[in-house]
Motif scaffolding. Structure first.
Motif, PDB file in Angstrom:
ATOM      1  N   GLY A  13       5.416 -13.809  -1.179  1.00 38.54           N
ATOM      2  CA  GLY A  13       4.498 -12.699  -0.993  1.00 38.54           C
ATOM      3  C   GLY A  13       3.553 -12.939   0.172  1.00 38.54           C
ATOM      4  N   TRP A  14       2.983 -11.855   0.643  1.00 41.11           N
ATOM      5  CA  TRP A  14       1.919 -11.894   1.645  1.00 41.11           C
ATOM      6  C   TRP A  14       0.677 -11.226   1.056  1.00 41.11           C
ATOM      7  N   PHE A  15      -0.436 -11.867   1.281  1.00 40.64           N
ATOM      8  CA  PHE A  15      -1.732 -11.335   0.902  1.00 40.64           C
ATOM      9  C   PHE A  15      -2.630 -11.371   2.134  1.00 40.64           C
ATOM     10  N   ARG A  16      -3.756 -10.688   2.045  1.00 36.07           N
ATOM     11  CA  ARG A  16      -4.715 -10.752   3.139  1.00 36.07           C
ATOM     12  C   ARG A  16      -6.135 -10.701   2.589  1.00 36.07           C
ATOM     13  N   GLN A  17      -7.040 -11.247   3.378  1.00 39.73           N
ATOM     14  CA  GLN A  17      -8.444 -11.257   2.980  1.00 39.73           C
ATOM     15  C   GLN A  17      -9.315 -10.985   4.184  1.00 39.73           C
ATOM     16  N   ALA A  18     -10.024  -9.859   4.119  1.00 42.80           N
ATOM     17  CA  ALA A  18     -10.960  -9.485   5.169  1.00 42.80           C
ATOM     18  C   ALA A  18     -12.318 -10.096   4.852  1.00 42.80           C
ATOM     19  N   PRO A  19     -13.163 -10.263   5.859  1.00 42.00           N
ATOM     20  CA  PRO A  19     -14.488 -10.850   5.624  1.00 42.00           C
ATOM     21  C   PRO A  19     -15.263 -10.081   4.563  1.00 42.00           C
ATOM     22  N   GLY A  20     -15.782 -10.807   3.588  1.00 43.91           N
ATOM     23  CA  GLY A  20     -16.584 -10.196   2.555  1.00 43.91           C
ATOM     24  C   GLY A  20     -15.809  -9.440   1.495  1.00 43.91           C
ATOM     25  N   LYS A  21     -14.505  -9.504   1.562  1.00 48.59           N
ATOM     26  CA  LYS A  21     -13.681  -8.774   0.596  1.00 48.59           C
ATOM     27  C   LYS A  21     -12.785  -9.728  -0.182  1.00 48.59           C
ATOM     28  N   ALA A  22     -12.284  -9.244  -1.303  1.00 48.48           N
ATOM     29  CA  ALA A  22     -11.373 -10.039  -2.115  1.00 48.48           C
ATOM     30  C   ALA A  22      -9.991 -10.099  -1.458  1.00 48.48           C
ATOM     31  N   ARG A  23      -9.261 -11.132  -1.787  1.00 51.37           N
ATOM     32  CA  ARG A  23      -7.889 -11.244  -1.300  1.00 51.37           C
ATOM     33  C   ARG A  23      -7.056 -10.150  -1.955  1.00 51.37           C
ATOM     34  N   GLU A  24      -6.248  -9.474  -1.142  1.00 52.45           N
ATOM     35  CA  GLU A  24      -5.461  -8.358  -1.674  1.00 52.45           C
ATOM     36  C   GLU A  24      -3.982  -8.506  -1.344  1.00 52.45           C
ATOM     37  N   PHE A  25      -3.201  -7.935  -2.218  1.00 51.88           N
ATOM     38  CA  PHE A  25      -1.743  -7.960  -2.068  1.00 51.88           C
ATOM     39  C   PHE A  25      -1.315  -7.101  -0.892  1.00 51.88           C
ATOM     40  N   VAL A  26      -0.333  -7.580  -0.142  1.00 45.64           N
ATOM     41  CA  VAL A  26       0.249  -6.826   0.962  1.00 45.64           C
ATOM     42  C   VAL A  26       1.711  -6.478   0.675  1.00 45.64           C
ATOM     43  N   SER A  27       2.501  -7.506   0.378  1.00 38.32           N
ATOM     44  CA  SER A  27       3.928  -7.275   0.188  1.00 38.32           C
ATOM     45  C   SER A  27       4.568  -8.470  -0.509  1.00 38.32           C
ATOM     46  N   SER A  28       5.708  -8.225  -1.141  1.00 38.97           N
ATOM     47  CA  SER A  28       6.465  -9.308  -1.763  1.00 38.97           C
ATOM     48  C   SER A  28       7.962  -9.046  -1.603  1.00 38.97           C
ATOM     49  N   VAL A  29       8.731 -10.115  -1.717  1.00 41.28           N
ATOM     50  CA  VAL A  29      10.184 -10.027  -1.559  1.00 41.28           C
ATOM     51  C   VAL A  29      10.853 -10.934  -2.583  1.00 41.28           C
ATOM     52  N   SER A  30      11.953 -10.451  -3.141  1.00 43.00           N
ATOM     53  CA  SER A  30      12.663 -11.212  -4.164  1.00 43.00           C
ATOM     54  C   SER A  30      13.331 -12.449  -3.566  1.00 43.00           C
ATOM     55  N   TRP A  31      13.868 -13.293  -4.435  1.00 45.83           N
ATOM     56  CA  TRP A  31      14.406 -14.580  -4.007  1.00 45.83           C
ATOM     57  C   TRP A  31      15.550 -14.439  -2.993  1.00 45.83           C
ATOM     58  N   ASN A  32      16.297 -13.345  -3.083  1.00 48.22           N
ATOM     59  CA  ASN A  32      17.435 -13.156  -2.176  1.00 48.22           C
ATOM     60  C   ASN A  32      17.181 -12.083  -1.123  1.00 48.22           C
ATOM     61  N   GLY A  33      15.965 -11.548  -1.092  1.00 50.60           N
ATOM     62  CA  GLY A  33      15.657 -10.517  -0.116  1.00 50.60           C
ATOM     63  C   GLY A  33      16.112  -9.127  -0.505  1.00 50.60           C
ATOM     64  N   GLY A  34      16.708  -8.996  -1.659  1.00 51.26           N
ATOM     65  CA  GLY A  34      17.266  -7.719  -2.048  1.00 51.26           C
ATOM     66  C   GLY A  34      16.256  -6.686  -2.513  1.00 51.26           C
ATOM     67  N   SER A  35      15.089  -7.156  -2.925  1.00 54.97           N
ATOM     68  CA  SER A  35      14.035  -6.243  -3.384  1.00 54.97           C
ATOM     69  C   SER A  35      12.740  -6.547  -2.655  1.00 54.97           C
ATOM     70  N   THR A  36      12.025  -5.498  -2.326  1.00 55.85           N
ATOM     71  CA  THR A  36      10.730  -5.648  -1.656  1.00 55.85           C
ATOM     72  C   THR A  36       9.733  -4.681  -2.275  1.00 55.85           C
ATOM     73  N   TYR A  37       8.472  -4.999  -2.065  1.00 55.53           N
ATOM     74  CA  TYR A  37       7.411  -4.129  -2.589  1.00 55.53           C
ATOM     75  C   TYR A  37       6.231  -4.202  -1.632  1.00 55.53           C
ATOM     76  N   TYR A  38       5.541  -3.062  -1.471  1.00 52.04           N
ATOM     77  CA  TYR A  38       4.444  -2.991  -0.521  1.00 52.04           C
ATOM     78  C   TYR A  38       3.216  -2.330  -1.138  1.00 52.04           C
ATOM     79  N   ALA A  39       2.075  -2.764  -0.656  1.00 48.02           N
ATOM     80  CA  ALA A  39       0.846  -2.046  -0.979  1.00 48.02           C
ATOM     81  C   ALA A  39       0.893  -0.692  -0.284  1.00 48.02           C
ATOM     82  N   ASP A  40       0.268   0.295  -0.889  1.00 48.70           N
ATOM     83  CA  ASP A  40       0.272   1.641  -0.297  1.00 48.70           C
ATOM     84  C   ASP A  40      -0.319   1.637   1.110  1.00 48.70           C
ATOM     85  N   SER A  41      -1.279   0.769   1.337  1.00 46.20           N
ATOM     86  CA  SER A  41      -1.983   0.753   2.621  1.00 46.20           C
ATOM     87  C   SER A  41      -1.100   0.307   3.787  1.00 46.20           C
TER      88      SER A  41
END
Length: 131
Positions: free
Chosen positions: A35-63
């Motif tokens: 997975g990828w997450f991100r954290q902006a100054p003064g903000k909580a760490r947030e989810f960006v995207s994730s990928v399954s073990w074989n790359g077959g499934s992915t998921y993204y934050a709406d943003s």
């Protein structure tokens, strides 16, 4: 244990693109959901995207949906985050994370989005988008 090292961050103008990489070492890469997450100054760490073990499934934050693409190359032990049409609000430290499937009693029906579901983290790479 797996070690994660991110690279590819930098300064880019709004509308530009960057590709982040996360190189893993230590154990069989395919046993991890990534997975990828991100954290902006003064903000909580947030989810960006994730990928399954074989790359077959992915998921993204709406943003980031439609602008970012996650992928992985298990032969290279690397996960990528292609970021297009970057916006100033994408400015953050981006972190790579791994969920160890071998520690789970069953495979979850959906990809993890909560940072507590991930077992290992990289040190992060800075992405700055100027307006």
């Amino acid at each position: 244990q797996v070690q994660l090292v991110e690279s590819g961050g930098g300064l880019v103008q709004a509308g530009g693109s960057l590709r982040l990489s996360c190189a893993a070492s230590g154990r069989t890469f395919s046993r991890y959901v990534m997975g990828w997450f991100r954290q902006a100054p003064g903000k909580a760490r947030e989810f960006v995207s994730s990928v399954s073990w074989n790359g077959g499934s992915t998921y993204y934050a709406d943003s980031v949906k439609g602008r970012f693409t996650i992928s992985r190359d298990n032969a290279k032990n690397t996960v990528y985050l292609q970021m297009n049409t970057l916006k100033p609000e994408d400015t953050a430290v981006y972190y790579c994370a791994a969920q160890d499937l071998a520690t789970l009693t069953s495979i979850p029906p959906s990809l993890p989005t909560d940072l507590l579901e991930y077992d290992f983290w990289g040190q992060g790479t800075q992405v700055t988008v100027s307006s």
